[in-house]
Design a protein around this motif. Structure first.
Motif, PDB file in Angstrom:
ATOM      1  N   ILE A  21       7.202  22.515   0.907  1.00  0.00           N
ATOM      2  CA  ILE A  21       7.645  21.432   1.789  1.00  0.00           C
ATOM      3  C   ILE A  21       6.936  21.511   3.133  1.00  0.00           C
ATOM      4  CG2 ILE A  21       9.620  20.413   2.968  1.00  0.00           C
ATOM      5  CD1 ILE A  21       9.590  20.025  -0.081  1.00  0.00           C
ATOM      6  N   SER A  22       6.794  22.705   3.677  1.00  0.00           N
ATOM      7  CA  SER A  22       6.124  22.835   4.972  1.00  0.00           C
ATOM      8  C   SER A  22       4.660  22.435   4.877  1.00  0.00           C
ATOM      9  CB  SER A  22       6.264  24.261   5.511  1.00  0.00           C
ATOM     10  OG  SER A  22       5.551  25.190   4.712  1.00  0.00           O
ATOM     11  N   LEU A  23       4.000  22.760   3.755  1.00  0.00           N
ATOM     12  CA  LEU A  23       2.611  22.349   3.551  1.00  0.00           C
ATOM     13  C   LEU A  23       2.494  20.827   3.504  1.00  0.00           C
ATOM     14  CD1 LEU A  23      -0.390  22.886   2.805  1.00  0.00           C
ATOM     15  CD2 LEU A  23       0.344  22.945   0.410  1.00  0.00           C
ATOM     16  N   ILE A  24       3.380  20.182   2.750  1.00  0.00           N
ATOM     17  CA  ILE A  24       3.310  18.731   2.592  1.00  0.00           C
ATOM     18  C   ILE A  24       3.611  18.025   3.911  1.00  0.00           C
ATOM     19  CG2 ILE A  24       4.509  16.775   1.515  1.00  0.00           C
ATOM     20  CD1 ILE A  24       4.613  18.510  -1.050  1.00  0.00           C
ATOM     21  N   ARG A  25       4.599  18.512   4.642  1.00  0.00           N
ATOM     22  CA  ARG A  25       4.916  17.892   5.932  1.00  0.00           C
ATOM     23  C   ARG A  25       3.758  18.045   6.914  1.00  0.00           C
ATOM     24  NH1 ARG A  25      11.239  19.840   6.755  1.00  0.00           N
ATOM     25  NH2 ARG A  25      12.158  18.266   5.356  1.00  0.00           N
ATOM     26  N   ALA A  26       3.159  19.219   6.942  1.00  0.00           N
ATOM     27  CA  ALA A  26       2.029  19.436   7.847  1.00  0.00           C
ATOM     28  C   ALA A  26       0.832  18.586   7.437  1.00  0.00           C
ATOM     29  CB  ALA A  26       1.649  20.917   7.860  1.00  0.00           C
ATOM     30  N   LEU A  28       7.818  25.158  -9.099  1.00  0.00           N
ATOM     31  CA  LEU A  28       9.187  25.120  -8.574  1.00  0.00           C
ATOM     32  C   LEU A  28       9.060  24.914  -7.074  1.00  0.00           C
ATOM     33  CD1 LEU A  28      10.894  28.047 -10.525  1.00  0.00           C
ATOM     34  CD2 LEU A  28      11.081  25.594 -10.956  1.00  0.00           C
ATOM     35  N   VAL A  29       9.417  23.736  -6.602  1.00  0.00           N
ATOM     36  CA  VAL A  29       9.194  23.391  -5.203  1.00  0.00           C
ATOM     37  C   VAL A  29      10.105  24.223  -4.308  1.00  0.00           C
ATOM     38  CG1 VAL A  29       9.297  21.542  -3.496  1.00  0.00           C
ATOM     39  CG2 VAL A  29       8.458  21.074  -5.792  1.00  0.00           C
ATOM     40  N   HIS A  30       9.495  24.863  -3.317  1.00  0.00           N
ATOM     41  CA  HIS A  30      10.234  25.733  -2.407  1.00  0.00           C
ATOM     42  C   HIS A  30       9.864  25.385  -0.962  1.00  0.00           C
ATOM     43  CE1 HIS A  30       6.463  27.913  -1.964  1.00  0.00           C
ATOM     44  NE2 HIS A  30       6.430  28.147  -3.284  1.00  0.00           N
ATOM     45  N   PRO A  31      10.500  26.009   0.037  1.00  0.00           N
ATOM     46  CA  PRO A  31      10.216  25.655   1.442  1.00  0.00           C
ATOM     47  C   PRO A  31       8.760  25.780   1.836  1.00  0.00           C
ATOM     48  CG  PRO A  31      12.251  26.908   1.304  1.00  0.00           C
ATOM     49  CD  PRO A  31      11.660  26.920  -0.085  1.00  0.00           C
ATOM     50  N   GLY A  32       8.009  26.696   1.224  1.00  0.00           N
ATOM     51  CA  GLY A  32       6.587  26.787   1.529  1.00  0.00           C
ATOM     52  C   GLY A  32       5.841  25.524   1.151  1.00  0.00           C
ATOM     53  N   VAL A  57       9.209  15.065  -8.861  1.00  0.00           N
ATOM     54  CA  VAL A  57       9.777  15.755  -7.705  1.00  0.00           C
ATOM     55  C   VAL A  57       8.899  15.561  -6.473  1.00  0.00           C
ATOM     56  CG1 VAL A  57      10.371  18.006  -6.743  1.00  0.00           C
ATOM     57  CG2 VAL A  57      11.012  17.462  -9.095  1.00  0.00           C
ATOM     58  N   ILE A  58       7.602  15.798  -6.615  1.00  0.00           N
ATOM     59  CA  ILE A  58       6.692  15.657  -5.468  1.00  0.00           C
ATOM     60  C   ILE A  58       6.634  14.206  -5.000  1.00  0.00           C
ATOM     61  CG2 ILE A  58       4.270  15.826  -4.746  1.00  0.00           C
ATOM     62  CD1 ILE A  58       5.716  18.498  -4.865  1.00  0.00           C
ATOM     63  N   GLY A  59       6.595  13.280  -5.945  1.00  0.00           N
ATOM     64  CA  GLY A  59       6.528  11.870  -5.580  1.00  0.00           C
ATOM     65  C   GLY A  59       7.758  11.368  -4.863  1.00  0.00           C
ATOM     66  N   ALA A  60       8.883  12.038  -5.046  1.00  0.00           N
ATOM     67  CA  ALA A  60      10.120  11.614  -4.387  1.00  0.00           C
ATOM     68  C   ALA A  60      10.168  12.015  -2.917  1.00  0.00           C
ATOM     69  CB  ALA A  60      11.324  12.203  -5.120  1.00  0.00           C
ATOM     70  N   LEU A  61       9.265  12.885  -2.476  1.00  0.00           N
ATOM     71  CA  LEU A  61       9.242  13.301  -1.079  1.00  0.00           C
ATOM     72  C   LEU A  61       8.704  12.168  -0.219  1.00  0.00           C
ATOM     73  CD1 LEU A  61       7.822  16.920  -1.535  1.00  0.00           C
ATOM     74  CD2 LEU A  61      10.218  16.231  -1.287  1.00  0.00           C
ATOM     75  N   ARG A  62       9.361  11.882   0.891  1.00  0.00           N
ATOM     76  CA  ARG A  62       8.988  10.706   1.668  1.00  0.00           C
ATOM     77  C   ARG A  62       7.625  10.833   2.328  1.00  0.00           C
ATOM     78  NH1 ARG A  62      13.210  10.588   6.639  1.00  0.00           N
ATOM     79  NH2 ARG A  62      13.670  12.809   6.716  1.00  0.00           N
ATOM     80  N   ASP A  63       7.119  12.057   2.495  1.00  0.00           N
ATOM     81  CA  ASP A  63       5.804  12.229   3.103  1.00  0.00           C
ATOM     82  C   ASP A  63       4.660  11.937   2.131  1.00  0.00           C
ATOM     83  OD1 ASP A  63       6.508  13.107   5.761  1.00  0.00           O
ATOM     84  OD2 ASP A  63       7.218  14.962   4.850  1.00  0.00           O
ATOM     85  N   ILE A 121       0.801  -1.217   0.000  1.00  0.00           N
ATOM     86  CA  ILE A 121       0.000   0.000   0.000  1.00  0.00           C
ATOM     87  C   ILE A 121       0.834   1.267   0.000  1.00  0.00           C
ATOM     88  CG2 ILE A 121      -1.902  -1.151   1.170  1.00  0.00           C
ATOM     89  CD1 ILE A 121      -1.125   0.242   3.721  1.00  0.00           C
ATOM     90  N   ARG A 122       2.172   1.130   0.037  1.00  0.00           N
ATOM     91  CA  ARG A 122       2.987   2.341   0.017  1.00  0.00           C
ATOM     92  C   ARG A 122       2.922   3.015  -1.357  1.00  0.00           C
ATOM     93  NH1 ARG A 122       4.544   5.921   3.103  1.00  0.00           N
ATOM     94  NH2 ARG A 122       6.446   6.295   1.948  1.00  0.00           N
ATOM     95  N   GLU A 123       3.369   2.302  -2.401  1.00  0.00           N
ATOM     96  CA  GLU A 123       3.403   2.834  -3.766  1.00  0.00           C
ATOM     97  C   GLU A 123       3.957   4.255  -3.766  1.00  0.00           C
ATOM     98  OE1 GLU A 123       0.724   1.791  -6.657  1.00  0.00           O
ATOM     99  OE2 GLU A 123      -0.361   0.339  -5.483  1.00  0.00           O
ATOM    100  N   ASP A 124       5.096   4.469  -3.105  1.00  0.00           N
ATOM    101  CA  ASP A 124       5.634   5.801  -2.893  1.00  0.00           C
ATOM    102  C   ASP A 124       5.846   6.543  -4.195  1.00  0.00           C
ATOM    103  OD1 ASP A 124       6.238   6.027   0.050  1.00  0.00           O
ATOM    104  OD2 ASP A 124       7.217   4.135  -0.433  1.00  0.00           O
ATOM    105  N   GLY A 125       5.318   7.768  -4.261  1.00  0.00           N
ATOM    106  CA  GLY A 125       5.579   8.630  -5.392  1.00  0.00           C
ATOM    107  C   GLY A 125       4.925   8.171  -6.672  1.00  0.00           C
ATOM    108  N   ALA A 126       4.111   7.146  -6.641  1.00  0.00           N
ATOM    109  CA  ALA A 126       3.522   6.644  -7.875  1.00  0.00           C
ATOM    110  C   ALA A 126       2.531   7.659  -8.429  1.00  0.00           C
ATOM    111  CB  ALA A 126       2.816   5.311  -7.607  1.00  0.00           C
ATOM    112  N   THR A 127       2.655   7.939  -9.720  1.00  0.00           N
ATOM    113  CA  THR A 127       1.683   8.792 -10.393  1.00  0.00           C
ATOM    114  C   THR A 127       0.746   7.884 -11.170  1.00  0.00           C
ATOM    115  OG1 THR A 127       3.367  10.512 -10.631  1.00  0.00           O
ATOM    116  CG2 THR A 127       1.394  10.709 -11.994  1.00  0.00           C
ATOM    117  N   VAL A 128      -0.512   7.899 -10.816  1.00  0.00           N
ATOM    118  CA  VAL A 128      -1.462   6.972 -11.415  1.00  0.00           C
ATOM    119  C   VAL A 128      -2.717   7.717 -11.849  1.00  0.00           C
ATOM    120  CG1 VAL A 128      -0.652   5.019 -10.027  1.00  0.00           C
ATOM    121  CG2 VAL A 128      -2.516   6.432  -9.186  1.00  0.00           C
TER     122      VAL A 128
END
Length: 496
Positions: free
Chosen positions: A360-365, A354-358, A402-408, A319-326
């Protein structure tokens, strides 16, 4: 998740086998006849049939009462010894009859290749007095059970009289009965909650072909009419199909695995479903988990079990399927599987050019709001409509990578509309997350998610960051070169 399940008590009733394995190597053909000569290396015995169902349920953490018929012979003693390592399997329901032969199946293998199987059995009608003892033992087991499994290998233990008594006793106590069938019709299982035929068994019972999903659905409908319950069709490399009594269909996709031996796979499926149901989970969840268990057990040689730790690890990996675009349709299937595992589904969206710290903070939260995070990306066409013809800077596949590579991030989907509303309607997340610069009434899909008990979460993000600002900065001309200051007393460019 399955490691948190509180498994209950299961009564397993049916035909008992002793599965023996003679293994070795073949390097020559016999001079006496055109047959291989096996140099024997080992001889082992494991429980089979209903005993294998009991062993699989015990391996997951259930308490099991096993009911069946054995002879007064050496094979019965070996069967009891093979079950001894499982202290949660009760054996008081084993009925011994000197007129009965404990069924033994001996498989001869060279490496992983089965050469021949030798069956030792003398199947005769069970006499009335022995049948009554089996029924009495079954009723004692059912009285303590959360789920009943009838493992019917058509060897005589589950006669029509015995099945009728089991069904009546279980139904009166509202205990669900699951049947692994081996009959030409399923009418003898009337009163069962679920019957689990494979393709051949379903074809035999209905006389219908099973070439397509629609064929399977039609045949399952006919089979359900024979006994009045749910039908789960195990379809080998095509996975499983569940037809519920309300007409709903559920297809479980096959798990990729190297198949060594399908022996006992049906036992693992029925044991897993019974175990998961005994833990208070619904049938849909049980089917998903059983499908995973089946993919594990066929990768093992001979009659085998799947442990709770093995199954938990496999479910987590699947069920992980990390970063998979489907596509959205596939995403819906994945999300449903996550939900059946008890996961809380979180959704957020954006262009993420263009992924920036804003970002990343949104995705982590967002990831902290639940168990599984879906990020929905605007397609290139959608970004152009929103941001102008000069955007996006990166195409949709680059942004998804890029987004799919983020571990969250657990899953990425791309939507072509101006808003993600249709994607939200398709996936039905438990939580939608946006930055605190929004107000709740401004969140697209918020009202829809709240209508079925979901929530909208507004999270703090890093302020002063935006892709548009980054793009604007990149487009500014570079500053002119500053001439070096002259050294007093020298001409420009001269060496002091």
């Amino acid at each position: 998740m399955i490691e948190d399940f509180d498994f209950g008590r299961i009564a397993v009733i049916g035909d008992l086998f002793l599965d023996c394995y003679i293994t070795g190597s073949v390097s020559r053909i016999s001079p006496e006849a055109p047959v291989p000569v096996l140099l024997r290396a080992a001889h082992s015995a494991v429980p089979g049939g209903a005993a294998n169902v009991a062993m699989n349920a015990a391996a997951l953490g259930c308490r099991v009462e096993l009911v069946g018929l054995v002879g007064c012979d050496g094979s019965a003693e070996r069967l009891r010894a093979a079950l001894a390592p499982y202290p949660t399997i009760g054996l008081s329901g084993l009925v011994a009859d000197p007129a009965w032969t404990t069924i033994t199946k001996t498989r001869v293998l060279s490496g992983r290749q089965q050469i021949v199987r030798i069956d030792d059995e003398r199947v005769e009608p069970v006499v009335a007095s022995t049948r009554a003892r089996v029924i009495d033992a079954a009723c004692v087991a059912i009285a303590q059970a959360d789920v009943v499994v009838c493992s019917d290998y058509a060897k005589g233990v589950l006669s029509e009289e015995t099945l009728e008594a089991i069904m009546a006793f279980a139904v009166a106590r509202n205990v669900p009965v699951i049947v692994d069938p081996k009959r030409k019709t399923f009418s003898a299982y009337r009163g069962a909650w679920l019957v689990t035929p494979n393709r051949d068994e379903l074809t035999t019972a209905t006389g219908l072909p099973l070439r397509t999903d629609d064929d399977v659905a039609r045949a399952a409908t006919v089979a359900a009419g024979q006994f009045g319950g749910n039908v789960l069709v195990t379809r080998s490399e095509e996975g499983m199909t569940l037809l519920r009594t309300d007409g709903r269909l559920q297809h479980a996709r096959v798990r990729k695995s190297e198949v060594y031996d399908v022996c006992g796979a049906g036992d693992t499926v029925v044991a897993t479903i019974a175990s998961v149901v005994s833990a208070g989970q619904d049938l849909g969840t049980a089917v998903v988990i059983a499908n995973s268990a089946a993919s594990l057990v066929v990768g093992k040689l001979g009659t085998a079990t799947v442990s709770r730790d093995e199954l938990s690890a496999a479910l987590t990996a699947e069920i992980r399927e990390d970063g998979a675009t489907v596509p959205t349709d596939r995403a819906r299937e994945i999300v449903e599987e996550w939900r059946q595992h008890g996961a809380r589904i979180v959704f957020t969206n954006g262009c993420f050019d263009l992924v920036h710290p804003g970002h990343i903070s949104l995705i982590r939260a967002a990831a902290r709001q639940g168990d599984k995070l879906i990020v929905a990306l605007n397609s290139d066409a959608s970004v152009r409509r929103l941001k102008g013809e000069s955007r996006p800077v990166q195409d949709e596949q680059a942004r998804a990578t890029v987004i799919g590579a983020l571990r969250d991030v657990d899953l990425v989907v791309i939507f072509d509309e101006d808003t993600p509303l249709e994607t939200i309607r398709a996936l039905r997340p438990d939580v939608i997350v946006k930055g605190a610069d929004y107000q709740e009434h401004q969140v697209v899909g918020g009202d829809f998610v709240k209508s079925y008990g979901g929530a909208v979460a507004l999270v703090d993000i890093v302020s002063g960051r935006s892709t548009s600002a980054l793009v604007g900065k990149m487009r500014q001309p570079a500053p002119s070169a500053v001439e070096p200051a002259s050294v007093p007393g020298t001409a420009r460019g001269s060496v002091p």
